[in-house]
Design a protein around this motif. Structure first.
Motif, PDB file in Angstrom:
ATOM      1  N   PHE A  23       7.769  34.773  25.989  1.00 40.90           N
ATOM      2  CA  PHE A  23       7.780  33.797  25.916  1.00 40.90           C
ATOM      3  C   PHE A  23       5.314  33.769  26.415  1.00 40.90           C
ATOM      4  O   PHE A  23       5.377  34.617  26.457  1.00 40.90           O
ATOM      5  N   TYR A  24       5.176  33.003  25.776  1.00 39.34           N
ATOM      6  CA  TYR A  24       2.954  33.252  26.275  1.00 39.34           C
ATOM      7  C   TYR A  24       2.973  31.418  26.430  1.00 39.34           C
ATOM      8  O   TYR A  24       3.240  30.387  25.987  1.00 39.34           O
ATOM      9  N   PRO A  25       1.985  31.267  27.226  1.00 37.67           N
ATOM     10  CA  PRO A  25       1.217  29.894  27.419  1.00 37.67           C
ATOM     11  C   PRO A  25       0.966  29.363  26.706  1.00 37.67           C
ATOM     12  O   PRO A  25       0.857  28.317  26.120  1.00 37.67           O
ATOM     13  N   LYS A  26      -0.127  29.380  25.575  1.00 36.09           N
ATOM     14  CA  LYS A  26      -0.347  28.289  24.727  1.00 36.09           C
ATOM     15  C   LYS A  26      -0.739  28.560  23.256  1.00 36.09           C
ATOM     16  O   LYS A  26      -1.780  29.850  22.890  1.00 36.09           O
ATOM     17  N   ASN A  27      -0.812  27.923  21.960  1.00 37.50           N
ATOM     18  CA  ASN A  27      -1.053  28.166  20.687  1.00 37.50           C
ATOM     19  C   ASN A  27      -2.453  27.827  20.573  1.00 37.50           C
ATOM     20  O   ASN A  27      -2.968  27.499  21.526  1.00 37.50           O
ATOM     21  N   PHE A  28      -3.254  28.694  19.988  1.00 34.10           N
ATOM     22  CA  PHE A  28      -4.130  28.869  19.301  1.00 34.10           C
ATOM     23  C   PHE A  28      -5.158  28.986  20.458  1.00 34.10           C
ATOM     24  O   PHE A  28      -6.493  29.087  19.803  1.00 34.10           O
ATOM     25  N   THR A  29      -4.635  29.402  21.428  1.00 33.09           N
ATOM     26  CA  THR A  29      -5.737  30.147  22.102  1.00 33.09           C
ATOM     27  C   THR A  29      -6.011  31.569  21.568  1.00 33.09           C
ATOM     28  O   THR A  29      -5.324  31.704  21.710  1.00 33.09           O
ATOM     29  N   PRO A  30      -6.854  32.419  22.863  1.00 28.25           N
ATOM     30  CA  PRO A  30      -7.331  34.055  22.442  1.00 28.25           C
ATOM     31  C   PRO A  30      -6.373  34.831  22.161  1.00 28.25           C
ATOM     32  O   PRO A  30      -6.281  35.283  21.859  1.00 28.25           O
ATOM     33  N   LYS A  34      -3.889  36.250  19.286  1.00 31.97           N
ATOM     34  CA  LYS A  34      -3.600  37.728  19.552  1.00 31.97           C
ATOM     35  C   LYS A  34      -2.621  38.853  19.313  1.00 31.97           C
ATOM     36  O   LYS A  34      -2.025  39.150  18.645  1.00 31.97           O
ATOM     37  N   GLU A  35      -1.833  38.055  20.790  1.00 36.13           N
ATOM     38  CA  GLU A  35      -0.390  38.340  20.824  1.00 36.13           C
ATOM     39  C   GLU A  35       0.621  38.212  19.811  1.00 36.13           C
ATOM     40  O   GLU A  35       1.388  39.153  19.004  1.00 36.13           O
ATOM     41  N   ALA A  36       0.452  36.955  18.957  1.00 35.33           N
ATOM     42  CA  ALA A  36       1.158  36.697  17.700  1.00 35.33           C
ATOM     43  C   ALA A  36       0.539  36.922  16.945  1.00 35.33           C
ATOM     44  O   ALA A  36       2.053  37.377  16.220  1.00 35.33           O
ATOM     45  N   CYS A  37      -0.090  37.572  16.716  1.00 41.08           N
ATOM     46  CA  CYS A  37      -0.795  38.061  15.480  1.00 41.08           C
ATOM     47  C   CYS A  37      -0.359  39.892  15.473  1.00 41.08           C
ATOM     48  O   CYS A  37       0.072  40.727  14.382  1.00 41.08           O
ATOM     49  N   ASN A  38      -0.222  40.272  16.895  1.00 46.72           N
ATOM     50  CA  ASN A  38       0.359  41.520  16.814  1.00 46.72           C
ATOM     51  C   ASN A  38       2.055  41.796  16.515  1.00 46.72           C
ATOM     52  O   ASN A  38       2.112  42.941  16.059  1.00 46.72           O
ATOM     53  N   PHE A  39       2.700  40.923  16.784  1.00 42.74           N
ATOM     54  CA  PHE A  39       3.768  40.575  16.819  1.00 42.74           C
ATOM     55  C   PHE A  39       4.313  40.730  14.915  1.00 42.74           C
ATOM     56  O   PHE A  39       4.725  41.327  14.335  1.00 42.74           O
ATOM     57  N   PRO A 100       1.015  29.219  31.851  1.00 43.40           N
ATOM     58  CA  PRO A 100       2.127  29.617  32.260  1.00 43.40           C
ATOM     59  C   PRO A 100       2.525  30.817  32.455  1.00 43.40           C
ATOM     60  O   PRO A 100       0.912  31.409  31.372  1.00 43.40           O
ATOM     61  N   GLY A 101       3.310  31.439  32.629  1.00 45.45           N
ATOM     62  CA  GLY A 101       3.450  33.121  32.592  1.00 45.45           C
ATOM     63  C   GLY A 101       3.662  33.696  30.703  1.00 45.45           C
ATOM     64  O   GLY A 101       4.348  33.043  30.218  1.00 45.45           O
ATOM     65  N   ARG A 102       3.425  35.365  30.817  1.00 41.33           N
ATOM     66  CA  ARG A 102       3.321  35.851  29.823  1.00 41.33           C
ATOM     67  C   ARG A 102       4.168  37.177  30.152  1.00 41.33           C
ATOM     68  O   ARG A 102       4.170  37.880  30.236  1.00 41.33           O
ATOM     69  N   GLU A 103       5.315  36.655  29.311  1.00 34.76           N
ATOM     70  CA  GLU A 103       6.512  37.463  29.483  1.00 34.76           C
ATOM     71  C   GLU A 103       7.732  37.594  28.298  1.00 34.76           C
ATOM     72  O   GLU A 103       7.906  37.229  27.608  1.00 34.76           O
ATOM     73  N   THR A 104       7.610  38.943  27.946  1.00 33.13           N
ATOM     74  CA  THR A 104       8.755  39.926  27.198  1.00 33.13           C
ATOM     75  C   THR A 104       9.465  40.049  28.011  1.00 33.13           C
ATOM     76  O   THR A 104      10.010  40.754  28.101  1.00 33.13           O
ATOM     77  N   PHE A 105      11.126  39.952  26.814  1.00 30.35           N
ATOM     78  CA  PHE A 105      12.454  39.986  27.124  1.00 30.35           C
ATOM     79  C   PHE A 105      12.743  40.857  25.504  1.00 30.35           C
ATOM     80  O   PHE A 105      12.168  40.531  24.534  1.00 30.35           O
ATOM     81  N   VAL A 106      13.503  42.471  26.114  1.00 29.07           N
ATOM     82  CA  VAL A 106      14.143  42.823  24.595  1.00 29.07           C
ATOM     83  C   VAL A 106      15.309  42.889  25.205  1.00 29.07           C
ATOM     84  O   VAL A 106      15.915  43.526  26.510  1.00 29.07           O
TER      85      VAL A 106
END
Length: 138
Positions: A23-30, A34-39, A100-106
């Motif tokens: 889960f991430y806050p918003k498209n096109f924010t720095p 960066k998170e999307a590009c890392n994935f 909005p929070g930034r959280e990852t679930f595996v």
């Protein structure tokens, strides 16, 4: 939920393979870019482990389509406009409720939660998720 192509997607479709849902806050924010590009840059590593990656934010399908297209994202982006998924996963807001929070679930292939990670530091999510999947594979 709808994906970036406007198609219906249910998280149950992921059962049968490991999955990373972030889960991430918003498209096109720095930070989110960066998170999307890392994935994106490590997507093949996730695929090699049999895992799928899914990003979720409250952005619209059309915003997701532009975001995925501009960044060449190979994974699924889901629109959670009503924030139902965010609520059902228990993802909390950050910065005194302003973001909005930034959280990852595996999850493993059976849908069992292996790891939950909450940090506004966007760079930490991908390596943390990949490490959990590699450890679970052993």
């Amino acid at each position: 939920m709808k994906d970036q192509r406007g198609e219906d997607f249910q998280l149950q479709q992921l059962i049968g393979k490991p999955a990373v849902i972030y889960f991430y806050p918003k498209n096109f924010t720095p930070g989110c870019t960066k998170e999307a590009c890392n994935f994106r840059d490590s997507y093949q590593d996730f695929q090699d482990l049999g895992a799928e990656v899914v990003g979720i934010s409250s952005d619209s399908e059309s915003s997701h389509q532009k975001f995925a297209g501009k960044l060449n994202l190979p994974f699924i982006l889901l629109s959670d406009a009503n924030k139902k998924a965010r609520k059902s996963f228990g993802v909390k807001s950050s910065l005194l409720g302003m973001l909005p929070g930034r959280e990852t679930f595996v999850f493993d292939a059976e849908g069992k939660l292996l790891h939950r990670f909450n940090s506004m530091n966007a760079q930490r999510h991908m390596p943390e998720a990949l490490a959990v999947l590699k450890k679970d594979r052993r």
